[in-house]
Design a protein around this motif. Structure first.
Motif, short mmCIF file in Angstrom:
data_model
loop_
_atom_site.label_atom_id
_atom_site.label_comp_id
_atom_site.label_asym_id
_atom_site.label_seq_id
_atom_site.Cartn_x
_atom_site.Cartn_y
_atom_site.Cartn_z
N GLU A 109 0.82 -1.21 0.00
CA GLU A 109 0.00 0.00 0.00
C GLU A 109 0.85 1.27 0.00
OE1 GLU A 109 -2.92 -0.20 3.10
OE2 GLU A 109 -3.64 -2.14 2.42
N ARG A 110 2.12 1.15 0.36
CA ARG A 110 3.02 2.30 0.36
C ARG A 110 3.82 2.26 -0.94
NH1 ARG A 110 6.06 1.86 5.81
NH2 ARG A 110 7.24 3.55 4.88
N GLU A 111 3.50 3.13 -1.83
CA GLU A 111 4.07 3.13 -3.17
C GLU A 111 5.60 3.21 -3.16
OE1 GLU A 111 3.51 5.83 -7.07
OE2 GLU A 111 1.68 5.24 -6.01
N SER A 112 6.17 3.87 -2.18
CA SER A 112 7.62 4.02 -2.11
C SER A 112 8.33 2.68 -1.88
CB SER A 112 8.02 5.01 -1.02
OG SER A 112 7.62 4.52 0.26
N SER A 118 9.67 -5.51 -5.23
CA SER A 118 9.98 -6.14 -6.52
C SER A 118 11.40 -6.67 -6.53
CB SER A 118 9.81 -5.13 -7.66
OG SER A 118 8.47 -4.74 -7.74
N GLY A 119 12.33 -5.92 -5.97
CA GLY A 119 13.72 -6.34 -5.91
C GLY A 119 13.89 -7.59 -5.07
N ILE A 120 13.19 -7.66 -3.95
CA ILE A 120 13.26 -8.85 -3.09
C ILE A 120 12.76 -10.07 -3.85
CG2 ILE A 120 12.27 -9.96 -1.04
CD1 ILE A 120 12.32 -7.17 0.30
N LYS A 121 11.62 -9.94 -4.51
CA LYS A 121 11.06 -11.07 -5.28
C LYS A 121 12.02 -11.51 -6.38
CE LYS A 121 6.61 -11.59 -3.95
NZ LYS A 121 6.05 -12.82 -3.49
#
Length: 124
Positions: A109-112, A118-121
């Motif tokens: 929910e926090r766009e920042s 995404s990097g973690i995934k």
């Protein structure tokens, strides 16, 4: 200091939960190091030193063995006697998986935080 520790524990939880399988401590440190290099905001939470096995973070080792905020969220398994190079394994518990889902939903929910998630995934 307390906010820093809580954020770091949450970051470790998000990293562990990105894929549901055990991970060696050595591999976890490598993944977090890659994320640390590409997300400058993480630099305030972790330090890495050169080690013969690659980058090492004392903070990660302490958190895995002695979490303060996220008790019972992961389990540490010592290394097998025939392979102690990885430093043992860590795996989310059922409680950890539930906490991961809650934190992940809040973070989305926090766009920042979307680039970090995404990097973690991607790294996992």
């Amino acid at each position: 200091m307390a906010d820093r520790l809580k954020a770091l524990e949450n970051f470790i939880l998000l990293t562990l939960g990105a894929i549901d399988r055990p991970i060696s401590i050595l591999h976890l440190e490598k993944e977090v190091f890659l994320l640390w290099n590409f997300h400058p905001d993480i630099h305030n939470y972790l330090n890495f030193v050169k080690h013969y096995k690659g980058p090492f973070s004392e903070e990660i080792a302490k958190i895995i063995h002695h979490p303060f905020y996220l008790n019972n969220c992961w389990e540490y398994y010592p290394p097998h006697s025939e392979n102690d190079l990885g430093g043992g394994y860590v795996e989310l518990t059922d409680n950890g998986r539930a906490e991961y889902n809650r934190i992940y939903s809040d973070a989305k929910e926090r766009e920042s935080l979307l680039p970090l998630l995404s990097g973690i995934k991607l790294v996992r």
